[in-house]
Design a protein around this motif. Sequence first.
Motif, PDB file in Angstrom:
ATOM      1  N   LEU A   6      -0.036   3.976  -4.574  1.00  0.00           N
ATOM      2  CA  LEU A   6       0.344   5.295  -4.058  1.00  0.00           C
ATOM      3  C   LEU A   6       1.816   5.622  -4.270  1.00  0.00           C
ATOM      4  CD1 LEU A   6      -1.585   5.156  -0.664  1.00  0.00           C
ATOM      5  CD2 LEU A   6      -2.194   6.503  -2.685  1.00  0.00           C
ATOM      6  N   ARG A   7       2.617   4.581  -4.525  1.00  0.00           N
ATOM      7  CA  ARG A   7       4.079   4.727  -4.627  1.00  0.00           C
ATOM      8  C   ARG A   7       4.616   5.425  -3.370  1.00  0.00           C
ATOM      9  NH1 ARG A   7       6.942   5.763  -9.392  1.00  0.00           N
ATOM     10  NH2 ARG A   7       6.901   7.949  -8.834  1.00  0.00           N
ATOM     11  N   PHE A   8       4.046   5.029  -2.249  1.00  0.00           N
ATOM     12  CA  PHE A   8       4.337   5.661  -0.966  1.00  0.00           C
ATOM     13  C   PHE A   8       5.817   5.566  -0.613  1.00  0.00           C
ATOM     14  CE2 PHE A   8       4.497   5.998   3.626  1.00  0.00           C
ATOM     15  CZ  PHE A   8       3.565   6.979   3.916  1.00  0.00           C
ATOM     16  N   ASP A  39       8.121   8.192  11.659  1.00  0.00           N
ATOM     17  CA  ASP A  39       7.072   7.673  10.791  1.00  0.00           C
ATOM     18  C   ASP A  39       7.444   6.271  10.344  1.00  0.00           C
ATOM     19  OD1 ASP A  39       5.625  10.043  10.885  1.00  0.00           O
ATOM     20  OD2 ASP A  39       6.698  10.889   9.188  1.00  0.00           O
ATOM     21  N   GLN A  86       7.897   7.749  -3.054  1.00  0.00           N
ATOM     22  CA  GLN A  86       7.610   9.170  -2.856  1.00  0.00           C
ATOM     23  C   GLN A  86       8.214   9.708  -1.559  1.00  0.00           C
ATOM     24  OE1 GLN A  86       6.201  11.209  -5.041  1.00  0.00           O
ATOM     25  NE2 GLN A  86       5.745   9.597  -6.503  1.00  0.00           N
ATOM     26  N   SER A  87       8.266   8.866  -0.539  1.00  0.00           N
ATOM     27  CA  SER A  87       8.765   9.333   0.758  1.00  0.00           C
ATOM     28  C   SER A  87      10.237   8.999   0.992  1.00  0.00           C
ATOM     29  CB  SER A  87       7.926   8.728   1.882  1.00  0.00           C
ATOM     30  OG  SER A  87       8.073   7.318   1.886  1.00  0.00           O
ATOM     31  N   GLU A 129      -1.969  -1.299  -2.244  1.00  0.00           N
ATOM     32  CA  GLU A 129      -2.177   0.120  -1.916  1.00  0.00           C
ATOM     33  C   GLU A 129      -0.855   0.880  -1.982  1.00  0.00           C
ATOM     34  OE1 GLU A 129      -5.902  -0.058   1.212  1.00  0.00           O
ATOM     35  OE2 GLU A 129      -3.904  -0.601   1.931  1.00  0.00           O
ATOM     36  N   GLU A 130       0.190   0.283  -1.429  1.00  0.00           N
ATOM     37  CA  GLU A 130       1.497   0.942  -1.457  1.00  0.00           C
ATOM     38  C   GLU A 130       1.957   1.141  -2.892  1.00  0.00           C
ATOM     39  OE1 GLU A 130       5.301   2.084  -1.848  1.00  0.00           O
ATOM     40  OE2 GLU A 130       4.821   0.028  -2.442  1.00  0.00           O
ATOM     41  N   THR A 144       1.648   3.923   9.841  1.00  0.00           N
ATOM     42  CA  THR A 144       0.672   3.783   8.771  1.00  0.00           C
ATOM     43  C   THR A 144       0.701   2.344   8.284  1.00  0.00           C
ATOM     44  OG1 THR A 144       1.021   6.071   8.081  1.00  0.00           O
ATOM     45  CG2 THR A 144       0.042   4.598   6.454  1.00  0.00           C
ATOM     46  N   LEU A 173       5.957   2.610   8.328  1.00  0.00           N
ATOM     47  CA  LEU A 173       4.972   2.046   7.422  1.00  0.00           C
ATOM     48  C   LEU A 173       5.004   0.533   7.541  1.00  0.00           C
ATOM     49  CD1 LEU A 173       2.960   2.173   5.023  1.00  0.00           C
ATOM     50  CD2 LEU A 173       4.966   2.100   3.512  1.00  0.00           C
ATOM     51  N   LEU A 218      -0.486  -0.142   5.023  1.00  0.00           N
ATOM     52  CA  LEU A 218      -0.992  -0.231   3.655  1.00  0.00           C
ATOM     53  C   LEU A 218      -0.813  -1.656   3.154  1.00  0.00           C
ATOM     54  CD1 LEU A 218       0.696   2.920   2.026  1.00  0.00           C
ATOM     55  CD2 LEU A 218      -1.704   2.691   2.679  1.00  0.00           C
TER      56      LEU A 218
END
Length: 82
Positions: free
Chosen positions: A45-47, A2, A50-51, A41-42, A35, A4, A37
Amino acid sequence: MDLLIVHSDVGSASCHFAIYCKQLLSAAVSNADITMLSRDEEADLRFITQSCAMSLGHVCSGTVKEDVERIGLVIADRAHAQ
């Protein structure tokens, strides 16, 4: 794998650059789920937090292909280390 791509904003130029980077990364990293962002946006979302994501590098407009190649090598090195 994955990945980003965080790009600067939702403007046309930023989005097109992110799409181009995604195309190059898709070709360089097999089986990648990529993905995209914007920075805002990041943050919303705190992407990344969080990940528990880690940075693999940055891509600049003047050195796109070299930067993507370097990121591909970083990914390959990490895969071989596991």
